[in-house]
Design an enzyme around this catalytic site. Structure first.
Site, PDB file in Angstrom:
ATOM      1  CB  SER A  12      19.600  36.736  22.499  1.00  0.00           C
ATOM      2  OG  SER A  12      19.363  36.785  21.114  1.00  0.00           O
ATOM      3  CG  ASN A  13      17.851  40.539  18.748  1.00  0.00           C
ATOM      4  OD1 ASN A  13      18.748  41.279  18.349  1.00  0.00           O
ATOM      5  ND2 ASN A  13      17.557  39.388  18.160  1.00  0.00           N
ATOM      6  NE  ARG A  68      -3.824  36.544  12.973  1.00  0.00           N
ATOM      7  CZ  ARG A  68      -2.615  35.958  13.084  1.00  0.00           C
ATOM      8  NH1 ARG A  68      -1.688  36.494  13.816  1.00  0.00           N
ATOM      9  NH2 ARG A  68      -2.361  34.850  12.449  1.00  0.00           N
ATOM     10  NE  ARG A  84       0.371  34.253  17.398  1.00  0.00           N
ATOM     11  CZ  ARG A  84      -0.073  33.133  16.854  1.00  0.00           C
ATOM     12  NH1 ARG A  84       0.732  32.112  16.694  1.00  0.00           N
ATOM     13  NH2 ARG A  84      -1.322  33.024  16.461  1.00  0.00           N
ATOM     14  CG  HIS A 105      12.964  40.125   8.815  1.00  0.00           C
ATOM     15  ND1 HIS A 105      11.970  39.237   9.128  1.00  0.00           N
ATOM     16  CD2 HIS A 105      13.449  39.737   7.619  1.00  0.00           C
ATOM     17  CE1 HIS A 105      11.860  38.343   8.159  1.00  0.00           C
ATOM     18  NE2 HIS A 105      12.742  38.631   7.218  1.00  0.00           N
TER      19      HIS A 105
HETATM   20  C1  GAR Z   1      16.040  36.740  15.865  1.00  0.00           C
HETATM   21  O1  GAR Z   1      16.935  36.154  14.949  1.00  0.00           O
HETATM   22  C2  GAR Z   1      15.068  37.653  15.126  1.00  0.00           C
HETATM   23  O2  GAR Z   1      15.634  38.343  14.061  1.00  0.00           O
HETATM   24  C3  GAR Z   1      14.054  36.672  14.645  1.00  0.00           C
HETATM   25  O3  GAR Z   1      13.886  35.778  15.715  1.00  0.00           O
HETATM   26  C4  GAR Z   1      15.105  35.679  16.457  1.00  0.00           C
HETATM   27  C5  GAR Z   1      14.796  35.950  17.920  1.00  0.00           C
HETATM   28  O4  GAR Z   1      15.911  35.699  18.742  1.00  0.00           O
HETATM   29  N1  GAR Z   1      12.835  37.343  14.285  1.00  0.00           N
HETATM   30  C6  GAR Z   1      12.041  36.962  13.283  1.00  0.00           C
HETATM   31  O5  GAR Z   1      12.263  36.001  12.574  1.00  0.00           O
HETATM   32  C7  GAR Z   1      10.826  37.840  13.068  1.00  0.00           C
HETATM   33  N2  GAR Z   1      10.070  37.413  11.952  1.00  0.00           N
HETATM   34  P1  GAR Z   1      15.952  36.259  20.228  1.00  0.00           P
HETATM   35  O6  GAR Z   1      14.655  35.829  20.920  1.00  0.00           O
HETATM   36  O7  GAR Z   1      17.149  35.579  20.833  1.00  0.00           O
HETATM   37  O8  GAR Z   1      16.077  37.745  20.169  1.00  0.00           O
END
Ligand code: GAR
Length: 195
Positions: A13-14, A65, A91, A109
């Site tokens: 979504s981001n 990795r 990852r 984050h």
């Molecule tokens: C978001 O809330 C992002 O901040 C988080 O994963 C989600 C992804 O949502 N990221 C982390 O936790 C990174 N450590 P999305 O796939 O809908 O953008």
């Protein structure tokens, strides 16, 4: 025009918000959406928008990795990005990979860093009795979730909040913050944005 590659692991979504914003007078355009999970929902959504996609499944590499990252790096480098955006990419990257994109890799984050780096940010905020939560866009450095802060958005923690309700409220803030921060960053402005 800056070229932006986006790494995702899930629904993306981001990523979608970043892509939607990169039109018109925006100083950047999306050139690749890549994932470590071939089943990541965001890949289909990006492809539907005509953005080149790539999947490098981390699982066959096991604990290797470096080998996984070499394969991912090949895909990313082929797209010749100026900026690399992590958007729900789950990852941990090694310093070797991060160095390749030093000063041009961003991450979002779901906490008000430096509070709660790592996982389970919302559960930790609730357990601590915080009255405020939020999200942070930062430059990626070798220290996990600790690079220079480029933007931060705050939301209230409300009575009766659960991990899910708080996560949803923070996610809407992420959708406002990440595009606004990338837009500034791509234009050369690294001063932090507070929403
Ligand atoms: C978001 O809330 C992002 O901040 C988080 O994963 C989600 C992804 O949502 N990221 C982390 O936790 C990174 N450590 P999305 O796939 O809908 O953008």
């Amino acid at each position: 025009m800056k070229r932006v590659a986006i790494l995702i692991s899930g629904g993306g979504s981001n990523m979608l918000e970043l892509v939607r914003d990169m039109v018109g007078d925006h100083p950047a355009r999306p050139v690749l959406v890549a994932s470590n999970d071939p089943a990541a929902g965001g890949l289909v959504k990006a492809a539907a928008l005509g953005i080149p996609t790539a999947a490098v499944d981390h699982r066959p590499f096991g604990k290797g990795r470096q080998a996984f990252e070499a394969a991912l790096l090949a895909e990313v480098e082929a797209a010749r990005p100026d900026i690399l955006c992590l958007a729900g990419f789950m990852r941990i990257l090694t310093p070797g990979f991060i160095q390749r994109f030093e000063g041009r890799m961003l991450n979002i984050h779901p906490s008000l860093l430096p509070k709660y780096p790592g996982l389970h940010t919302h559960a930790r905020a609730l357990a601590a009795g915080d009255t405020e939560a939020g999200c942070t866009v930062h430059e990626v450095t070798a220290d996990l979730d600790a690079g220079p802060i480029l933007g931060q958005a705050r939301v209230p923690v409300l009575p009766g909040d659960t991990e899910a309700t708080l996560a949803a409220r923070v996610l809407t803030a992420e959708h406002r913050l990440y595009p606004a921060t990338l837009r500034r960053f791509a234009a050369g402005d690294r001063s932090p944005l507070f929403l």
